[in-house]
Structure formats: structure tokens, C-alpha cells
Design a protein around this motif. Structure first.
Motif, PDB file in Angstrom:
ATOM      1  N   PRO A   1      -8.052 -51.465 -18.903  1.00  0.00           N
ATOM      2  CA  PRO A   1      -9.309 -50.761 -18.635  1.00  0.00           C
ATOM      3  C   PRO A   1      -9.839 -51.064 -17.233  1.00  0.00           C
ATOM      4  O   PRO A   1      -9.628 -52.148 -16.687  1.00  0.00           O
ATOM      5  N   HIS A   2     -10.559 -50.087 -16.669  1.00  0.00           N
ATOM      6  CA  HIS A   2     -11.205 -50.295 -15.380  1.00  0.00           C
ATOM      7  C   HIS A   2     -12.590 -50.920 -15.536  1.00  0.00           C
ATOM      8  O   HIS A   2     -13.124 -51.485 -14.578  1.00  0.00           O
ATOM      9  N   GLY A   3     -13.177 -50.780 -16.729  1.00  0.00           N
ATOM     10  CA  GLY A   3     -14.544 -51.261 -16.912  1.00  0.00           C
ATOM     11  C   GLY A   3     -15.547 -50.402 -16.170  1.00  0.00           C
ATOM     12  O   GLY A   3     -16.624 -50.879 -15.789  1.00  0.00           O
ATOM     13  N   GLU A   4     -15.210 -49.114 -15.962  1.00  0.00           N
ATOM     14  CA  GLU A   4     -16.073 -48.179 -15.249  1.00  0.00           C
ATOM     15  C   GLU A   4     -16.311 -46.950 -16.124  1.00  0.00           C
ATOM     16  O   GLU A   4     -15.437 -46.564 -16.901  1.00  0.00           O
ATOM     17  N   PRO A   5     -17.474 -46.322 -16.018  1.00  0.00           N
ATOM     18  CA  PRO A   5     -17.734 -45.114 -16.810  1.00  0.00           C
ATOM     19  C   PRO A   5     -16.738 -44.011 -16.475  1.00  0.00           C
ATOM     20  O   PRO A   5     -16.312 -43.871 -15.325  1.00  0.00           O
ATOM     21  N   ILE A   6     -16.337 -43.251 -17.494  1.00  0.00           N
ATOM     22  CA  ILE A   6     -15.484 -42.082 -17.300  1.00  0.00           C
ATOM     23  C   ILE A   6     -16.388 -40.855 -17.357  1.00  0.00           C
ATOM     24  O   ILE A   6     -16.970 -40.545 -18.401  1.00  0.00           O
ATOM     25  N   ARG A   7     -16.497 -40.159 -16.226  1.00  0.00           N
ATOM     26  CA  ARG A   7     -17.393 -39.003 -16.140  1.00  0.00           C
ATOM     27  C   ARG A   7     -16.548 -37.755 -15.923  1.00  0.00           C
ATOM     28  O   ARG A   7     -16.209 -37.410 -14.795  1.00  0.00           O
ATOM     29  N   GLN A   8     -16.155 -37.125 -17.028  1.00  0.00           N
ATOM     30  CA  GLN A   8     -15.325 -35.925 -16.962  1.00  0.00           C
ATOM     31  C   GLN A   8     -16.192 -34.702 -16.859  1.00  0.00           C
ATOM     32  O   GLN A   8     -17.137 -34.496 -17.644  1.00  0.00           O
ATOM     33  N   ARG A   9     -15.896 -33.852 -15.901  1.00  0.00           N
ATOM     34  CA  ARG A   9     -16.563 -32.575 -15.731  1.00  0.00           C
ATOM     35  C   ARG A   9     -15.485 -31.509 -15.662  1.00  0.00           C
ATOM     36  O   ARG A   9     -15.009 -31.154 -14.598  1.00  0.00           O
ATOM     37  N   GLY A  10     -15.050 -31.041 -16.844  1.00  0.00           N
ATOM     38  CA  GLY A  10     -13.979 -30.054 -16.893  1.00  0.00           C
ATOM     39  C   GLY A  10     -12.707 -30.619 -16.282  1.00  0.00           C
ATOM     40  O   GLY A  10     -12.196 -31.644 -16.723  1.00  0.00           O
TER      41      GLY A  10
END
Length: 258
Positions: A245-254
Motif C-alpha cells: 500500500p501507498h498509504g495515500e487516498p485513491i481519488r478516481q475520477r472516471g
């Protein structure tokens, strides 16, 4: 989508049916309504089915890496880097979208095809790396065999394909029993491709065993520690993937992962 873990007692979750805007159908393991969380560092995983008259015209991506692995048929790939390649059964492709790339995917030879696609998040400090492409024929992917299992390494030790994130991606055809170990503090999942079997999960000495069939996913989440997956069936094909894991939020936009 939420990145919160779903709980250490979660069993197999059926994949969700997805119909893309281009009329391509997929069975998505996550994120779905039943499995809304991403699995850091993994953005999504699905099995796609492309009919002869459908496909994905040229479209953009950025901020993550794509691993496509063909199960049946052939798929034509073209991209803005000038690459044109036809992937056949057992072949794999890796795209680092980085700061941006455009590509298309269509079935080859007038016949349907299907395969698996994994999206892996790029860490924050590598989001803008140069886009890159690599592929590997089935013969290039190492396979080990015993009486009980044949395991092909799509990503990991011996594979010519690599990612910016430490990942192992295994295709196991099990006819007996097989143990798979998720490294400490990594996130993992198992996805049934063909047949039926059982997947066992050992967390802190507490074992869970679940029946699993095609299209279902079982998680091994980093905050629950490492685990072993035991699969028993005759035959049972299961994909096992684990990553750091990166320990960072995953912000998917399409098509983008910001």
C-alpha cells in the motif's frame, strides 16, 4: 469510492456487472455497490468481455498503471506513444499512464475476447512520470507446476513486466491444494476465474475458509496482517494479487486517478 476496510470477517463478494458506455460488459471485483472500497494500492479489478462489434475507442488515462491479461481470444491495442500490438491468450500488457496517455482496445480477427484488467495507483510523487508501455507473450511469463497446481507469474519474480509499486500477480490452476502467502503489511485479493474451490484466510492465527466460485473476490487487507490462501478444487482457476500500500487516498475520477 471509500478506501475504508470492510472488516476482517468479510467473506467472498460477488462481482458487480458493469456495462461500459461503449457496450463492453465486465464483471468487476471492486469497486462496486457490494464492494465500494478501493484496496490500496489497487484502484479496480475486473474481467472484461469484448464482443466483435464493440471495444474501447481511443480514450485518455492518467495517474495509475494498467495490467491487462488475456484469458481468451485476441485484443488489439494502439496508443498515443505509437504502439500497436495484438495480445493473445496468456499474453499480458502493462501501461504506465503517468502524466497522460491515450489508447484503444478492440477484439482482433472478428472474434470476441475476454481478459482481466487491474489498475494500480501511482504514488503521489510519481503521478506525472512519462507514459510507458510494455508487453509479454505467454511464453515469457514464468510458470511453475506441481501435481496440485500450475502457477503463472504475470507480475513478480521472473516476469519481464514490472510496476512502480511492488506487486505480485499470480494465475493459479489448482487441482488439489495450494498455499499462497500475502507479504506482511501488504494488501491482497483472490478472484475466481473458472470452476469452484475454497479459499482459506489465516489472520493472526484465526482461520476462515470460504467456498469461492467464478466472479467472486476475497480480500486480504493490510490492516489485518498477512494471510495464507488455501485453494482446493478439481479444477479451480484463481487469480491472486498482492501489493504494497501507498498509504495515500485513491481519488478516481472516471479514467483518471488523481
Amino acid at each position: 469510492m471509500s478506501d475504508a476496510p470492510r472488516g476482517r470477517d468479510s467473506g467472498p463478494i460477488p462481482g458487480g456487472r458493469v456495462r461500459h458506455a461503449t457496450s463492453v460488459n465486465s464483471t468487476r471485483a471492486f469497486p462496486t455497490e457490494a464492494h465500494p472500497a478501493h484496496l490500496d494500492p489497487f484502484v479496480l479489478f475486473e474481467r472484461f468481455y469484448i464482443d466483435p462489434d464493440t471495444g474501447f475507442p481511443m480514450h485518455p488515462h492518467r495517474g495509475f498503471e494498467i495490467v491487462s491479461y488475456m484469458l481468451e481470444g485476441e485484443m488489439e491495442h494502439e496508443d498515443s506513444l505509437g504502439v500497436a500490438h495484438t495480445a493473445r491468450e496468456g499474453d499480458a500488457m502493462r501501461i504506465t499512464t503517468g502524466g497522460g496517455i491515450r489508447h484503444s482496445e478492440f477484439p482482433a480477427g472478428g472474434a470476441a475476447c475476454n481478459g482481466l484488467q487491474l489498475w494500480v495507483n501511482l504514488p503521489r510523487d510519481r503521478k506525472e512520470v512519462d507514459a510507458n508501455y510494455a508487453d509479454a507473450d505467454a511464453a515469457d511469463l514464468p510458470t511453475t507446476e506441481t501435481d496440485d497446481v500450475a502457477v503463472t507469474t504475470v507480475i513478480g519474480e521472473g516476469s519481464p513486466l514490472d510496476l512502480h509499486t511492488p506487486v505480485t500477480y499470480l494465475d493459479a490452476r489448482v487441482d488439489g491444494a495450494w498455499t499462497w502467502t500475502v507479504p506482511d503489511d501488504w494488501t491482497g485479493f483472490a478472484f475466481g476465474v473458472d470452476g469452484e474451490g475454497t479459499v482459506g484466510r489465516d489472520r493472526f492465527g484465526v482461520g476462515d475458509v470460504f467456498p469461492v466460485e467464478s466472479g467472486q473476490v476475497v480480500d486480504f487487507e493490510a490492516d489485518d496482517g498477512s494471510g495464507d490462501s488455501d485453494s482446493e478444487a478439481a479444477p479451480f482457476r484463481v487469480i491472486c494479487v498482492a501489493g504494497e500500500p501507498h498509504g495515500e487516498p485513491i481519488r478516481q475520477r472516471g479514467p483518471y486517478v488523481l
